[in-house]
Write a protein that holds these residues in place. Sequence first.
Motif, short mmCIF file in Angstrom:
data_model
loop_
_atom_site.label_atom_id
_atom_site.label_comp_id
_atom_site.label_asym_id
_atom_site.label_seq_id
_atom_site.Cartn_x
_atom_site.Cartn_y
_atom_site.Cartn_z
N SER A 150 2.57 70.40 6.08
CA SER A 150 3.39 71.47 6.64
C SER A 150 4.07 72.26 5.53
O SER A 150 4.34 73.44 5.67
CB SER A 150 4.43 70.89 7.60
OG SER A 150 5.34 70.07 6.92
N ASP B 28 1.63 64.47 6.99
CA ASP B 28 1.92 65.62 7.84
C ASP B 28 2.98 66.51 7.21
O ASP B 28 2.89 67.74 7.24
CB ASP B 28 2.40 65.16 9.22
CG ASP B 28 1.24 64.67 10.08
OD1 ASP B 28 0.08 64.94 9.72
OD2 ASP B 28 1.50 64.03 11.10
N GLN B 29 3.99 65.88 6.62
CA GLN B 29 5.04 66.66 5.98
C GLN B 29 4.48 67.44 4.79
O GLN B 29 4.76 68.60 4.58
CB GLN B 29 6.15 65.72 5.51
CG GLN B 29 7.40 66.46 5.06
CD GLN B 29 8.55 65.51 4.76
OE1 GLN B 29 8.34 64.42 4.26
NE2 GLN B 29 9.74 65.93 5.09
N PRO C 96 8.23 53.66 7.29
CA PRO C 96 7.66 55.00 7.50
C PRO C 96 6.15 54.97 7.32
O PRO C 96 5.65 54.32 6.42
CB PRO C 96 8.31 55.86 6.41
CG PRO C 96 8.74 54.89 5.36
CD PRO C 96 9.03 53.59 6.08
N SER C 97 5.44 55.64 8.17
CA SER C 97 3.98 55.61 8.07
C SER C 97 3.49 56.65 7.08
O SER C 97 4.10 57.70 6.90
CB SER C 97 3.36 55.86 9.45
OG SER C 97 3.42 57.23 9.76
N SER C 98 2.41 56.37 6.46
CA SER C 98 1.84 57.33 5.52
C SER C 98 1.35 58.58 6.25
O SER C 98 1.29 59.66 5.67
CB SER C 98 0.70 56.70 4.73
OG SER C 98 -0.27 56.20 5.61
N ASP C 99 1.04 58.45 7.51
CA ASP C 99 0.62 59.62 8.26
C ASP C 99 1.74 60.65 8.37
O ASP C 99 1.52 61.85 8.25
CB ASP C 99 0.17 59.22 9.67
CG ASP C 99 -1.21 58.57 9.66
OD1 ASP C 99 -1.90 58.69 8.63
OD2 ASP C 99 -1.58 57.97 10.66
N ASP C 100 2.97 60.17 8.57
CA ASP C 100 4.10 61.09 8.64
C ASP C 100 4.30 61.80 7.31
O ASP C 100 4.56 62.99 7.25
CB ASP C 100 5.37 60.33 9.01
CG ASP C 100 5.39 59.93 10.49
OD1 ASP C 100 4.58 60.50 11.25
OD2 ASP C 100 6.18 59.07 10.86
#
Length: 59
Positions: A16, A12-13, A5-9
Amino acid sequence: MASAPSSDDMFDQFLSQRGHEVEVAEWEESYNKKQCPDCGGLHETAATECSVCGWTPVN
Ligand SMILES: [Zn+2]
């Protein structure tokens, strides 16, 4: 390559989930006084609302 899993995801979570929490609910403190986070007015520590703009802490 697609397994980690990317740290960007994750970021983003996080955004949000917190994106709608834009209101500041606490006094800021400056030089032993309370500072209104809305207008920046300084008040005695006993103040319960901002006499400048009428802001009050959200509890
Ligand atoms: Zn104020």
